[in-house]
Design a protein around this motif. Structure first.
Motif: not given
Length: 725
Positions: A12-19, A33-38, A44-45, A628-632
């Protein structure tokens, strides 16, 4: 021996998290996540590649920092070619455009039509603002281009003109027919038989003045303020009983010839309107129109009753924007024009500050307006017209006692100047009876002021069209029209703009409770909500609700929370082999936001290593477990500076401005002909027991990929070391 346990981790791609710690990320969250989309649930594509929409060579090999699309549905008039679809782009200091009835892709540098011959319209090189608006004078839409250096309007004929028209800086040349029956002008009626001008018993002589107008078919129909009245101090006494000793007299019924002493130098001016004051009509009233051409004149044969219902002269058609300059002072010499007749004086600056001279075709610099006050030796004098040079201006009042005296002290406490370029223009707002208004901010001398144009007269600015909202320590940054309401942001606060027509000001500002300001002038986007960039993150506004920081939960370390420096944040666990640099808050103009109708919010920025990056936020909640979220975090080849989602019909691309002078769109599997490198770093899993040591029998990755090359590693101990599979 205990049974082996199986654990599944869907993509699932609910985005990246650095926190959060890498082993405490919620399901569906990833560390990187770099250069991808949900695209869909459980997937993840890699993102789409980009291809240019700039046919042929880039007209300017520089950075594309601004983009605008607008449509022109009005057909071509005779003698001009307009295009249905238009794309504008700011590239370095140039404005380029592509216009077409199908797909605009052939870009060319836009020339400034005021120059002879037309030359490239050179801008400041900073991001440009764009606003498309209509006026009362033409059905054709046109695009306003805001910049700190100049303010331009763009027409779909691929032409740029200065906004508004400077008033004629000269008065009319008025002569009479001689005896009331002269036929020296072919086709002129016999004024002696039709009544003609006559001041009657009012003892109020006739005066004339000009106002200029551009062609509404080929240009926009913009109108100027009026120039000075004819310099005959007593005007024309057209009456049966002229007063003794007055030389400007004519018999009742005599027609007056109002001639153009020189052509208005603005090339967009096609018409000169003539206004008359005097007789029984104590207002400036429209008499007629002449062409802006050598030798043009108008013959006034009208009695007062003939023109009593004509339009009155408007005094609020200043070229945008009318602003106050800082006080000026120095010494001067005063020379009376004609002491015997009492026709004013010429003031010549000897030392000190310069005047802002009139130049009808130079849309880059402001000029001092007619009517300004200059105080000489404690006496107030009025500008008869705008200064001809930076050291000379003609005044209305007599100055015989000062004639020829040098070294006189002068001061202008509040000089007004027209044609001040403001960088951030937004709108339009309104419609119907009130008309459409454009708003602008960015006056360095009045940083907390909001300016607006006249309703349905976007090339005219009234002296009352300004509202001071904040102080210079909290300058206005930018604004937006959202859900039919204009909002403006300062560096610290947010204000809602309300119409207050009929009051002291046309608009008032009310601070939005709990609102937040903006850090970057260009960090603003509108869609189903409003988003802005602040030092501590990106905020989402739904007016009426509490603003929400959408970067805190996932990207807290990337933003500054104690100051605005560029100190690198501590590397989150699990990223020991990956370098992520935060946005460079010392380069605020690089921080850009854009929203697309597909639900993506793009945050383009320059990082602290001077790399161009894009954070992509999926605003669609969809299935809350999967979207949803910061996906890439994206990087492109060539480097992308900004995103822009096109408005309008038919063409609705997400466009990107790149560092190679070209515009791009998403469409292929490669970037500009090169491969796209993607990266997925999952969360770590501790099976709910972070203290225990685990033995893994195998790790299986089930995926379906069209990638040419896949490099897979299994990370252990919170990605502190890896095993190549």
């Amino acid at each position: 021996m205990a049974d082996w346990q199986q654990d599944h981790a869907p993509f699932h791609n609910m985005g990246m998290n650095l926190s959060l710690p890498v082993d405490k990320l919620p399901e569906g969250k990833h560390r990187y996540l770099r250069n991808v989309r949900a695209f869909g649930d459980g997937q993840i594509h890699g993102r789409q590649g980009i291809e240019t929409v700039t046919a042929g060579a880039a007209p300017v090999a520089d950075t594309v920092h601004s983009i605008k699309r607008f449509d022109d549905p009005v057909g071509d008039p005779a003698g001009a070619t307009f295009r249905a679809f238009n794309r504008l782009a700011g590239v370095g200091t140039d404005l380029i455009a592509a216009a077409s009835d199908s797909s605009p892709d052939s870009y060319a540098i836009v020339n400034d039509q005021h120059q002879t011959p037309p030359v490239a319209a050179v801008f400041s090189g900073d991001p440009l603002s764009f606003a498309v608006c209509h006026s009362d004078f033409t059905a054709r839409p046109f695009c306003f281009v805001g910049d700190s250096l100049k303010y331009r309007k763009y027409l779909s004929s691929i032409q740029a003109w200065q906004v508004g028209v400077a008033p004629p800086n000269f008065g009319p040349l008025v002569t009479d027919s001689g005896d009331g029956t002269s036929q020296t002008v072919p086709g002129t009626p016999d004024a002696g038989t039709n009544g003609g001008p006559d001041i009657g018993t009012t003892d109020s002589p006739y005066l004339y003045r000009f106002a200029a107008r551009s062609d509404p078919t080929i240009v926009t129909g913009a109108r100027s303020n009026a120039g000075p009245a004819d310099r005959k101090i007593w005007g024309w006494y057209v009456t049966q009983n002229p007063p003794g000793g007055v030389t400007n007299t004519a018999a009742a019924g005599t027609w007056l010839r109002v001639a153009l002493p020189q052509v208005h130098p603005d090339k967009q001016v096609a018409w000169i309107d003539v206004f008359r004051f005097g007789g029984s009509l104590p207002n400036w009233i429209y008499v007629g129109t002449m062409r802006n051409s050598p030798g043009a004149f108008l013959v006034d044969t009208f009695a007062d009753i003939d023109i009593a219902g004509n339009p009155l002269l408007e005094f609020d058609n200043y070229q945008p924007f009318l602003t106050l300059d800082v006080p000026r002072a120095g010494t001067c010499t005063v020379t009376a024009n004609d002491p015997a007749a009492g026709v004013g004086a010429v003031v010549t600056i000897d030392s000190g500050d310069a005047l802002r001279a009139y130049e009808a075709n130079d849309g880059n610099v402001p000029y001092d307006v007619q009517g300004n006050q200059i105080i000489i030796d404690g006496r107030s004098f009025t500008f008869y017209r705008s200064p001809d040079t930076t050291t000379s201006v003609e005044v209305v009042e007599d100055a015989e006692d000062l004639d020829g005296l040098a070294g006189r002290d002068w001061i202008m406490p509040n000089p007004e100047m027209a044609r001040t370029s403001l960088q951030r223009v937004f709108g339009p707002w309104g419609g119907g009876e009130t008309g459409e208004f454009l708003f602008a901010v960015g006056n360095s001398n009045r940083a907390g002021a909001l300016y607006w144009t006249k309703g349905n007269h976007p090339e005219s600015h009234s002296a009352t069209g300004v509202l001071d909202i904040t102080s210079a320590s909290d300058p206005l940054m930018n604004g937006i029209v959202y859900d039919g309401t204009p909002y403006v942001f300062s560096s610290e606060r947010m204000f809602r703009i309300y119409p207050s027509f009929g009051q002291v000001s046309d608009f008032s500002a009310v601070e939005v409770p709990n609102g937040k300001g903006m850090f970057s002038k260009w960090g603003i986007a509108g869609g189903p909500k409003i988003w802005t960039v602040r030092r501590d993150g990106i905020y989402e506004f739904d007016p009426g609700a509490e603003p929400r920081n959408i970067t805190d939960p996932d990207l807290y370390p990337l933003f500054s929370h104690e100051g605005i420096g560029t100190t690198a944040f501590p590397t989150p666990d699990g990223l020991t082999d990956i370098t992520i640099k935060p946005p460079d808050f010392n380069s605020p103009d690089s921080l850009r936001l854009a929203y697309s109708r597909d639900g993506y919010l793009y945050f383009d920025y320059l990082d602290t290593d001077a790399n161009r990056r894009t954070l992509v936020y999926d605003t669609n909640p969809g299935n809350l477990q999967h979207r949803g979220g910061w996906v890439s975090i994206d990087d492109y080849t060539p480097a992308v500076v900004m995103h822009y989602a096109e408005e309008g019909e038919s063409l609705r691309e997400v466009l990107m401005g790149a560092t190679d002078g070209r515009l791009y769109k998403y469409n292929t599997q490669v970037d500009g002909g090169g491969d796209i490198s993607c990266h997925i770093r999952t969360a770590s899993r501790d099976q709910g027991n972070p203290r225990a040591r685990f033995h893994y029998g195998d790790v299986e990755l089930d995926y379906d990929s069209d990638c040419q090359l896949v490099n897979i590693k299994a990370g252990f101990d919170d990605h502190s070391y890896f095993t190549t599979l």
